[in-house]
Write an enzyme that holds these catalytic residues in place. Structure first.
Site, PDB file in Angstrom:
ATOM      1  CG  ASN A  14      37.759 -82.598 -26.223  1.00  0.00           C
ATOM      2  OD1 ASN A  14      38.952 -82.353 -26.091  1.00  0.00           O
ATOM      3  ND2 ASN A  14      37.246 -83.714 -25.750  1.00  0.00           N
ATOM      4  CB  CYS A  41      29.259 -81.770 -23.301  1.00  0.00           C
ATOM      5  SG  CYS A  41      28.982 -80.031 -22.904  1.00  0.00           S
ATOM      6  NE  ARG A  42      28.000 -84.161 -27.850  1.00  0.00           N
ATOM      7  CZ  ARG A  42      27.726 -83.852 -29.115  1.00  0.00           C
ATOM      8  NH1 ARG A  42      26.832 -84.578 -29.778  1.00  0.00           N
ATOM      9  NH2 ARG A  42      28.313 -82.837 -29.714  1.00  0.00           N
ATOM     10  CB  SER A  43      34.514 -86.477 -26.809  1.00  0.00           C
ATOM     11  OG  SER A  43      34.959 -85.154 -26.751  1.00  0.00           O
ATOM     12  CG  ASP A  64      25.571 -80.466 -28.090  1.00  0.00           C
ATOM     13  OD1 ASP A  64      25.832 -80.411 -26.873  1.00  0.00           O
ATOM     14  OD2 ASP A  64      26.012 -79.663 -28.926  1.00  0.00           O
TER      15      ASP A  64
HETATM   16  P1  4NP Z   1      30.181 -81.199 -26.871  1.00  0.00           P
HETATM   17  O1  4NP Z   1      29.100 -80.080 -26.561  1.00  0.00           O
HETATM   18  O2  4NP Z   1      30.357 -81.217 -28.375  1.00  0.00           O
HETATM   19  O3  4NP Z   1      29.547 -82.464 -26.357  1.00  0.00           O
HETATM   20  O4  4NP Z   1      31.420 -80.815 -26.117  1.00  0.00           O
HETATM   21  C1  4NP Z   1      29.203 -78.760 -26.962  1.00  0.00           C
HETATM   22  C2  4NP Z   1      30.039 -77.906 -26.289  1.00  0.00           C
HETATM   23  C3  4NP Z   1      30.094 -76.580 -26.641  1.00  0.00           C
HETATM   24  C4  4NP Z   1      29.324 -76.114 -27.688  1.00  0.00           C
HETATM   25  C5  4NP Z   1      28.503 -76.982 -28.376  1.00  0.00           C
HETATM   26  C6  4NP Z   1      28.450 -78.303 -28.010  1.00  0.00           C
HETATM   27  N1  4NP Z   1      29.383 -74.763 -28.045  1.00  0.00           N
HETATM   28  O5  4NP Z   1      28.567 -74.325 -28.889  1.00  0.00           O
HETATM   29  O6  4NP Z   1      30.218 -73.998 -27.492  1.00  0.00           O
END
Ligand code: 4NP
Length: 150
Positions: free
Chosen positions: A10, A12-14, A120
């Site tokens: 929560n 980057c993408r969402s 991701d």
């Molecule tokens: P999101 O991306 O799912 O699009 O917010 C990520 C943010 C952090 C992590 C992985 C994906 N992480 O491993 O901390």
């Protein structure tokens, strides 16, 4: 109508999906986002998501990360996930068939039935965020049409 956008962290993408859809629909449609993981709870979106949104005239800085809750199945009508891993993690919390039916891969709105995933961008280069923005913008145009014709 209430729409929830889901990814892993929560950050980057969402948050981008939330900001993009909010920029397209009227205020009577609720848009929120959450992550399947709690690691970043309370954090601002990733700087690179904030930057790419800003470039397109969208402000994400009032958003803070939170984890997806089982109660979200009652609070939201549509639950869009970014990838198949999110899909599995959300679906396994679904209390009943009606809840399960709310969950959909977001890119199936723009690429019907293809089961494509929003990659991701967390560990990648900055252009990954622009790519994600474009994918989500296209999907959110379709979601807007769907909501406004509902
Ligand atoms: P999101 O991306 O799912 O699009 O917010 C990520 C943010 C952090 C992590 C992985 C994906 N992480 O491993 O901390």
């Amino acid at each position: 109508m209430k729409v929830l956008m889901i990814c892993l962290g929560n950050i980057c993408r969402s948050p981008l999906a939330e900001g993009i859809l909010k920029s397209k629909v009227s205020k009577n449609i609720t848009v929120d986002s959450a992550g399947t993981a709690a690691w970043h709870s309370g954090s601002l979106p990733d700087k690179r998501s904030i930057a790419v949104a800003k470039k397109h005239g969208i402000d994400l800085t009032d958003q803070r990360a939170r984890q997806f809750l089982v109660e979200d199945f009652d609070r939201f009508d549509l639950i869009y996930v970014m990838d198949k891993s999110n899909y599995v993690n959300v679906c396994r919390l679904a209390p009943n068939e009606n809840a399960l039916k709310k969950v959909e891969l977001i890119l199936n709105e723009s690429h019907c039935g293809k089961d494509l995933e929003v990659p991701d961008p967390y560990y990648g280069e900055d252009d990954g965020f622009e790519n994600v923005f474009q994918m989500l913008d296209e999907a959110c145009n379709q979601i807007k049409n769907k909501l406004e014709n509902a």
